[in-house]
Scaffold this motif. Structure first.
Motif: not given
Length: 412
Positions: A10-21, A52-58, A62-63, A310-316
């Motif tokens: 739910s928290a991730y969905a809020a961030r994703l939809h916020a990028t769309v408006g 740092e990448a693992a921390a940003k990925l977590a 949201g977990t 989260g995708f910058p952390a995924v790439a790293a």
């Protein structure tokens, strides 16, 4: 599983939809979240080497990473009969084998792993895993791509009870759609669920739940939620995610309002009337709900490169796990959906490319050799045994020619 996933998703969905408006769109937050969670399986679980990448990925998930990885394995390795799912992790042929050997074993067993396909192969993968609803992969492969991560989700279901058809004016005199449409959908007398629900975030909202035909014990419920026109889309989406937690169980939503606690008359969300009827309600007060909705469809393409997703952390993380020189990345999602009288279909492909810098520019020369006048041909035998020893025919010219009369290429 639901309690482990619903809050983070739910928290991730809020961030994703916020990028769309507030523009018309469809998305699959789950499709993007699953890619982050699959990446979590490749991260080193030792807190001593957490980076740092693992921390940003977590943070994006949201977990914690082990919990997210377990959710991904559970969902992907036990696919839902009505929701097709697939994930893949590809890398440039001949590369990606120098990283830790543990990452491959930690992936969900259904995750496809191998050499990066060409564009036609990526497009075919998208079609195969989305029931043909998405024909092209969200990203275009190029020579600088060293790794790719993808997920696909797709469903095509029929309602357990189809909608009836209503005049579009039933959407309400204040609806901007009532004058543009000729017909709308009306919920049938049985099989669908409706409610007016009081919420802290968005005030009173209206809720409609349409269940699909089940496959064995598995099903799908499509929940529609509307609030007053002035409520921001982000708040309505958040309420819809909250209410979705109980939709699968068919429970009456928490905060449902009795129709006898509301004033008669018309609001932007409903019209409430009263009539004398024969009823078996124990207190003589019977409550009935119907819903009028439009058909709709959408196709959307989303840029997922923002740090909140989260995708910058995924790439790293993947670059480290696979020991690949991924210096940059691209991430996008393509999603489609259709909601009509008889059913619902939707699909999403989420993709990330890890990119490397191309070699520096230099000079290359190419010689094209043209046999445009008479020339000689010699056919020489080879004769080498398994032990490497050459036989008597080795190096013997067997045929020779002088080509002076060329011929047309025969038709195939």
């Amino acid at each position: 599983m639901r309690s482990n996933l619903h809050g983070p998703l739910s928290a991730y969905a809020a961030r994703l939809h916020a990028t769309v408006g507030d523009r018309h769109h469809v998305a699959s937050p789950l499709g993007a979240w699953l890619l982050l969670a699959v990446t979590a399986t490749t991260a080193d679980p030792d807190p001593a080497v957490a980076d740092e990448a693992a921390a940003k990925l977590a943070q994006a998930l949201g977990t914690d990473l082990p919990s997210a990885a377990e959710v991904a394995r559970t969902l992907l390795d036990a696919p839902h009969p009505l929701v097709g799912s697939a994930t893949a992790l590809w890398h440039t042929a001949g590369q990606g084998d120098d990283g830790s050997a543990a990452w491959r074993a930690a992936l969900p067993r259904t995750t496809e792993v191998g050499a990066l396909p060409d564009q036609a192969g990526l497009d075919a993968w998208a079609r195969e895993h989305t029931l043909g609803l998405i024909e092209t992969f969200p990203l275009r492969v190029g020579p600088d791509v060293v790794l790719a991560l993808a997920s696909a989700l797709a469903t095509r279901v029929s309602w357990a009870t189809p909608f009836d058809v209503a005049d579009a004016r039933a959407l309400g005199a204040g609806s901007p759609w009532a004058g543009r449409l000729r017909q709308a959908l009306r919920s049938p007398g049985q099989g669908h669920r409706c409610a007016i629900v009081s919420t802290a975030q968005a005030g009173d909202v209206i809720v409609h739940a349409a269940p699909a035909q089940t496959a064995g014990g598995a099903g799908l419920v499509v929940l529609s939620v509307a609030a007053a026109p002035q409520v921001p889309p982000a708040e309505v989406l958040a309420v819809a995610y909250d209410l979705s937690a109980g939709a699968a169980d068919g429970a009456q939503p928490a905060g449902s309002r009795s129709l006898f606690d509301l004033p008669l008359g018309e609001t932007p969300l409903w019209t409430l009337t009263e009539e004398r009827v024969r009823t078996r309600a124990h207190d003589g007060r019977e409550e009935r709900h119907t819903a009028v909705l439009p058909c709709w469809s959408a196709r959307s393409d989303h840029d997922l490169t923002g740090p909140a997703l989260g995708f910058p952390a995924v790439a790293a993380t993947l670059a480290t796990a696979l020991a690949l020189p991924a210096e940059r990345f691209e991430a996008r999602q393509t999603a489609v959906a259709r909601f009509d009288r008889y059913g619902f279909e939707a699909a999403a492909v989420t993709a990330m490319f890890g990119l490397t810098s191309l070699p520096p520019e230099g000079v290359a020369r190419t010689a094209e050799l043209r046999f445009g006048h008479p020339y000689a041909v010699v056919a020489v035998a080879t004769d080498t045994g398994a032990d490497g020893v050459t036989g008597p025919w080795h190096g013997v010219p067997v045929f020779s020619a002088w080509v002076a009369e060329p011929e047309e290429v025969p038709e195939a």
